[in-house]
Design a protein around this motif. Structure first.
Motif, mmCIF file in Angstrom:
data_model
loop_
_atom_site.group_PDB
_atom_site.id
_atom_site.type_symbol
_atom_site.label_atom_id
_atom_site.label_comp_id
_atom_site.label_asym_id
_atom_site.label_seq_id
_atom_site.Cartn_x
_atom_site.Cartn_y
_atom_site.Cartn_z
ATOM 1 N N LYS A 132 43.270 49.399 51.484
ATOM 2 C CA LYS A 132 43.234 48.044 52.043
ATOM 3 C C LYS A 132 43.941 47.056 51.138
ATOM 4 C CE LYS A 132 39.986 44.594 53.836
ATOM 5 N NZ LYS A 132 38.567 44.251 54.052
ATOM 6 N N ILE A 133 43.733 47.190 49.838
ATOM 7 C CA ILE A 133 44.333 46.274 48.869
ATOM 8 C C ILE A 133 45.677 46.829 48.421
ATOM 9 C CG2 ILE A 133 43.956 45.049 46.710
ATOM 10 C CD1 ILE A 133 40.993 45.554 47.047
ATOM 11 N N LYS A 134 46.711 46.009 48.467
ATOM 12 C CA LYS A 134 48.059 46.473 48.161
ATOM 13 C C LYS A 134 48.534 46.070 46.778
ATOM 14 C CE LYS A 134 49.396 46.313 53.049
ATOM 15 N NZ LYS A 134 50.365 45.783 54.032
ATOM 16 N N VAL A 135 47.769 45.247 46.072
ATOM 17 C CA VAL A 135 48.176 44.797 44.738
ATOM 18 C C VAL A 135 47.224 45.354 43.689
ATOM 19 C CG1 VAL A 135 49.262 42.708 45.605
ATOM 20 C CG2 VAL A 135 46.850 42.675 44.973
ATOM 21 N N PHE A 136 47.694 45.387 42.438
ATOM 22 C CA PHE A 136 46.889 45.881 41.327
ATOM 23 C C PHE A 136 46.955 44.874 40.185
ATOM 24 C CE2 PHE A 136 48.226 49.565 43.707
ATOM 25 C CZ PHE A 136 47.082 50.344 43.780
ATOM 26 N N ASP A 137 46.008 44.997 39.255
ATOM 27 C CA ASP A 137 45.989 44.152 38.063
ATOM 28 C C ASP A 137 46.852 44.796 36.991
ATOM 29 O OD1 ASP A 137 45.120 42.123 36.217
ATOM 30 O OD2 ASP A 137 43.902 43.693 35.296
ATOM 31 N N ASN A 138 47.959 44.151 36.623
ATOM 32 C CA ASN A 138 48.893 44.727 35.652
ATOM 33 C C ASN A 138 48.699 44.184 34.243
ATOM 34 O OD1 ASN A 138 50.376 46.407 37.477
ATOM 35 N ND2 ASN A 138 51.272 44.537 38.345
ATOM 36 N N SER A 139 47.541 43.603 33.972
ATOM 37 C CA SER A 139 47.267 43.119 32.618
ATOM 38 C C SER A 139 46.905 44.297 31.713
ATOM 39 C CB SER A 139 46.125 42.108 32.634
ATOM 40 O OG SER A 139 44.916 42.742 32.993
ATOM 41 N N ASN A 140 46.777 43.996 30.421
ATOM 42 C CA ASN A 140 46.422 45.035 29.446
ATOM 43 C C ASN A 140 44.931 45.028 29.128
ATOM 44 O OD1 ASN A 140 49.054 46.005 29.178
ATOM 45 N ND2 ASN A 140 49.573 44.401 27.709
ATOM 46 N N LEU A 141 44.147 44.582 30.066
ATOM 47 C CA LEU A 141 42.693 44.596 29.890
ATOM 48 C C LEU A 141 42.150 45.887 30.486
ATOM 49 C CD1 LEU A 141 40.254 42.966 28.917
ATOM 50 C CD2 LEU A 141 40.040 42.049 31.225
ATOM 51 N N TYR A 142 41.550 46.724 29.629
ATOM 52 C CA TYR A 142 41.140 48.055 30.068
ATOM 53 C C TYR A 142 39.623 48.204 30.025
ATOM 54 C CZ TYR A 142 46.082 49.067 29.400
ATOM 55 O OH TYR A 142 47.432 49.051 29.486
ATOM 56 N N GLU A 143 39.153 49.098 30.907
ATOM 57 C CA GLU A 143 37.740 49.512 30.967
ATOM 58 C C GLU A 143 36.813 48.305 31.136
ATOM 59 O OE1 GLU A 143 36.555 52.341 28.061
ATOM 60 O OE2 GLU A 143 38.445 53.428 28.090
ATOM 61 N N LYS A 144 37.232 47.379 32.008
ATOM 62 C CA LYS A 144 36.398 46.222 32.317
ATOM 63 C C LYS A 144 36.744 45.757 33.734
ATOM 64 C CE LYS A 144 35.121 41.615 30.748
ATOM 65 N NZ LYS A 144 35.341 40.556 29.752
ATOM 66 N N TRP A 145 35.717 45.521 34.531
ATOM 67 C CA TRP A 145 35.923 45.077 35.913
ATOM 68 C C TRP A 145 36.349 43.620 35.937
ATOM 69 C CZ3 TRP A 145 36.318 48.040 40.115
ATOM 70 C CH2 TRP A 145 35.789 49.328 40.076
ATOM 71 N N ILE A 146 37.351 43.324 36.773
ATOM 72 C CA ILE A 146 37.864 41.967 36.923
ATOM 73 C C ILE A 146 37.703 41.565 38.381
ATOM 74 C CG2 ILE A 146 39.878 40.471 36.726
ATOM 75 C CD1 ILE A 146 40.966 42.393 34.635
ATOM 76 N N LEU A 147 37.093 40.395 38.615
ATOM 77 C CA LEU A 147 36.924 39.865 39.973
ATOM 78 C C LEU A 147 38.006 38.816 40.229
ATOM 79 C CD1 LEU A 147 35.459 39.258 42.640
ATOM 80 C CD2 LEU A 147 33.948 37.743 41.360
ATOM 81 N N VAL A 148 38.720 38.978 41.370
ATOM 82 C CA VAL A 148 39.761 38.036 41.763
ATOM 83 C C VAL A 148 39.468 37.574 43.180
ATOM 84 C CG1 VAL A 148 42.213 37.695 42.190
ATOM 85 C CG2 VAL A 148 41.475 39.114 40.273
ATOM 86 N N GLU A 149 39.379 36.261 43.370
ATOM 87 C CA GLU A 149 39.187 35.700 44.704
ATOM 88 C C GLU A 149 40.549 35.334 45.275
ATOM 89 O OE1 GLU A 149 36.467 32.495 44.751
ATOM 90 O OE2 GLU A 149 34.700 33.765 44.428
ATOM 91 N N GLU A 150 40.893 35.961 46.421
ATOM 92 C CA GLU A 150 42.177 35.718 47.057
ATOM 93 C C GLU A 150 42.196 34.339 47.699
ATOM 94 O OE1 GLU A 150 44.720 37.651 46.852
ATOM 95 O OE2 GLU A 150 43.763 39.385 45.913
ATOM 96 N N ALA A 151 43.389 33.765 47.820
ATOM 97 C CA ALA A 151 43.524 32.463 48.463
ATOM 98 C C ALA A 151 43.264 32.555 49.958
ATOM 99 C CB ALA A 151 44.931 31.905 48.206
ATOM 100 N N SER A 152 43.568 33.714 50.556
ATOM 101 C CA SER A 152 43.327 33.898 51.978
ATOM 102 C C SER A 152 41.833 33.994 52.257
ATOM 103 C CB SER A 152 44.020 35.169 52.466
ATOM 104 O OG SER A 152 43.509 36.286 51.782
ATOM 105 N N VAL A 153 41.450 33.574 53.465
ATOM 106 C CA VAL A 153 40.036 33.606 53.830
ATOM 107 C C VAL A 153 39.821 34.554 54.983
ATOM 108 C CG1 VAL A 153 39.560 31.272 53.021
ATOM 109 C CG2 VAL A 153 40.355 31.613 55.355
ATOM 110 N N SER A 154 38.564 35.005 55.118
ATOM 111 C CA SER A 154 38.218 35.949 56.172
ATOM 112 C C SER A 154 37.955 35.210 57.469
ATOM 113 C CB SER A 154 36.981 36.736 55.740
ATOM 114 O OG SER A 154 35.891 35.871 55.621
#
Length: 612
Positions: A132-154
């Motif tokens: 479902k999700i087509k993008v990934f987090d390309n940062s160098n932060l490893y082994e930690k969950w990151i929450l991102v709220e998209e600008a689009s709404v449901s």
């Protein structure tokens, strides 16, 4: 009726009874005719109040259901995140040696990851699986969950929440995960479906009049036009204003010409009287928003035709009046018992919820029954069972993780001690090699240079020895270290123990980054005093004072020799020892060094050892 009194076979008692009964009927009939309009109005008012009370109960129960769904969702998301992280860390060594096909097979067969999108990046290939999700987090932060709220709404004007998790293997393979909230909450749909079914069948539909219209909708927080009619026939325009919930029994809002301002400012306990298609209607507006701080409203609109209430009253009024005298006492008793039981059960559920909020995890309401409150009590207790089980699982995971971290720290501490031991041995070996080289060198100047180097290396070797012997490898007992250092220097230059050495210092613990430069500085200054200050001194004295003041370490070294031959700045640029001291103080310890002559040379070094 007159024929009844002509029946001669009736006894007097029977006639009296019949007469009394007829009199009661006549009185009751006259009273009925006189009070019929008033009763009609009172009955209409009672119907409206009854609907209002029912809607208030619906609101309270919906709030409890909504919080139940939210708590269950948050718990399951956290638990699933922990399971995925644990699964990847547990198989980290295998993932490190897997080839491309083995990695793809591992992820394809893993039930926890099958619904998430993931990407495997390796030098020789990149593999993606997009759900479902087509993008990934390309940062160098490893082994930690990151929450991102998209600008689009449901559909319900809620921001889309995505979770990202990256892990980097030893062979430089990077694994990137992208999961939606639904991916991390697989059990939520069935739980929410059951609660919504209960709400729809038992609460909403079960409390309506036959022709009543019930609409539940989400209000678009971006719509700010308060003055126009909120209802819209146009589908595109409607999407810009509101979205109907599946719990509704209508296809559009039954609000007529009501504006957004009237809807938002409506009194929940009083219906709005207005017209829809020239028919007078009563409309209740109930705000079901769980979080009052947000502008994303969820609203219940309940609308009935006023004519239906009037017709219903007219049909039932005569029969109700005829049965009132007989049933009023029983009805009152039943209503009293019913509401007493309902209020008692609601109070029990509320009290249980307060106790759970205060930390009592094993409390249960134990409210049962086939009515709405009984079903709600059972759903509440089931939620608490699930909540308690999830807490136990999380506690177990935390305990296991704590044991793993403790074991890892012990292994690291043992490894660091071994490293310091080997560094100490290597430095001691270096000192031995320098001593062997000294024996073969005849040039006195070269020998002197080697002795200076040997002393500086010994300062570092002694520091690593103290660190190895210390129980805490991060802290060196600096007072013991300085006493040993002074003792070794004194033994080398003062064989007859003529020098009176006084050491005044606090019990200070320093890490190796601060202790090493401080030790080198003290070695240079103390050695210089033994070499040059006490050559022709009959009563040599050396005073060492070291104290900690706030974030600084203040070191004072004073002898009773002849002092420096020239000023400090001149000698600093020419003498290697003083140049070394000045460089360490300024660029490693970020401090200051001052020189005074007080019946001998006195150096005061102020070194920064702690960050405020």
């Amino acid at each position: 009726m007159a024929r009844i009194f002509k029946l001669k076979n009736y006894s007097f008692t029977t006639k009296v009874v019949f007469s009394f009964f007829i009199m009661i009927l006549i009185i009751y009939g006259i009273r009925t005719l006189l009070t019929l309009p008033k009763i009609h109005n009172e009955n209409e008012k009672e119907v409206i109040e009854q609907i209002t009370r029912t809607l208030m109960i619906i609101k309270n129960q919906f709030m409890i259901i909504g919080k139940s769904i939210g708590m269950q969702a948050n718990l399951e998301v956290e638990l699933t995140q922990e399971k995925i992280a644990h699964e990847l860390k547990k198989n980290k060594e295998l993932l490190n040696i897997f080839d491309k096909q083995e990695l793809i097979t591992f992820f394809a067969q893993n039930k926890l990851l099958e619904k998430c999108s993931y990407k495997i990046e390796k030098e020789e290939f990149i593999f993606k699986k997009i759900n479902k999700i087509k993008v990934f987090d390309n940062s160098n932060l490893y082994e930690k969950w990151i929450l991102v709220e998209e600008a689009s709404v449901s559909k319900a004007y809620r921001k889309t929440k995505n979770y990202f998790y990256n892990i980097l293997l030893e062979n430089k393979t990077k694994i990137l995960l992208a999961c939606s909230r639904a991916n991390l909450n697989p059990g939520h749909n069935s739980f929410e479906k059951d609660l919504k079914k209960h709400f729809h069948e038992k609460l909403v539909l079960g409390s309506t009049i036959s022709d009543a219209k019930t609409a539940l909708f989400w209000l678009n927080p971006e719509f700010k036009d308060y003055g126009v009619s909120f209802y819209s026939h146009n589908e595109e325009q409607r999407k810009q204003r509101y979205v109907l919930s599946n719990l509704s029994n209508v296809e559009n809002l039954p609000t007529g010409n009501l504006t957004l301002k009237q809807i938002l400012q409506a009194d929940e306990k009083k219906p709005i009287e207005h017209k829809i298609e020239d028919k007078e209607v009563l409309t209740w507006v109930i705000n079901l928003t769980l979080d009052s701080t947000k502008s994303r409203y969820f609203i219940l609109v309940y609308s009935i035709n006023k004519e239906e209430i009037i017709n219903r009253n007219s049909e039932d009024l005569i029969s109700l009046l005829n049965e009132t005298l007989l049933t009023i006492a029983v009805s009152f008793l039943l209503i009293f018992l019913l509401f007493r039981r309902i209020l008692k059960n609601i109070d029990t559920i509320t009290s249980s919820a307060i106790k759970v909020n205060q930390g009592e995890k094993n409390i249960r309401s134990k409210v049962t029954g086939d009515d709405d409150i009984g079903i709600l009590g059972q759903a509440f207790d089931s939620m608490l069972d699930l909540f308690e089980n999830n807490i136990k699982i999380l506690d177990k995971k935390v305990e296991e993780k704590t044991q793993e971290i403790t074991k890892s720290l012990e292994e690291k501490e043992l490894l660091l001690k071994e490293i310091h031991h080997r560094v100490k041995n290597n430095l001691a070996l270096t000192i031995g090699l320098i001593e062997l080289q000294q024996e073969e060198i005849e040039d006195e100047k070269t020998k002197k240079v080697l002795v200076d180097i040997q002393e500086r290396i010994f300062t570092m070797e002694l520091l690593h020895r103290k660190l190895y012997e210390s129980e805490n490898i991060n802290d060196i007992p600096f007072k013991t270290y300085i006493k040993d250092l002074v003792g070794v220097i004194s033994h080398s230059y003062d064989i007859n123990n003529k020098v009176n050495v006084k050491i005044d210092m606090d019990e200070i613990a320093l890490n190796i980054e601060k202790a090493m430069p401080c030790g080198l500085i003290l070695n240079e200054l103390i050695t210089n005093s033994f070499k040059y200050a006490f050559c022709k001194n009959e009563n040599p004295k050396l005073e060492i004072s070291i104290h900690k003041k706030e974030e600084f370490l203040v070191m004072s070294i004073k002898d009773n020799g002849g002092g420096l031959e020239a000023d400090f700045e001149t000698l600093n640029s020419k003498t290697l020892g003083l140049k070394l001291i000045n460089t360490i103080v300024k660029f490693q310890l970020f401090g200051t060094i001052d020189y005074f002559y007080e019946a001998g040379a006195k150096f005061i070094i102020k070194a920064k050892i702690n960050e405020l």
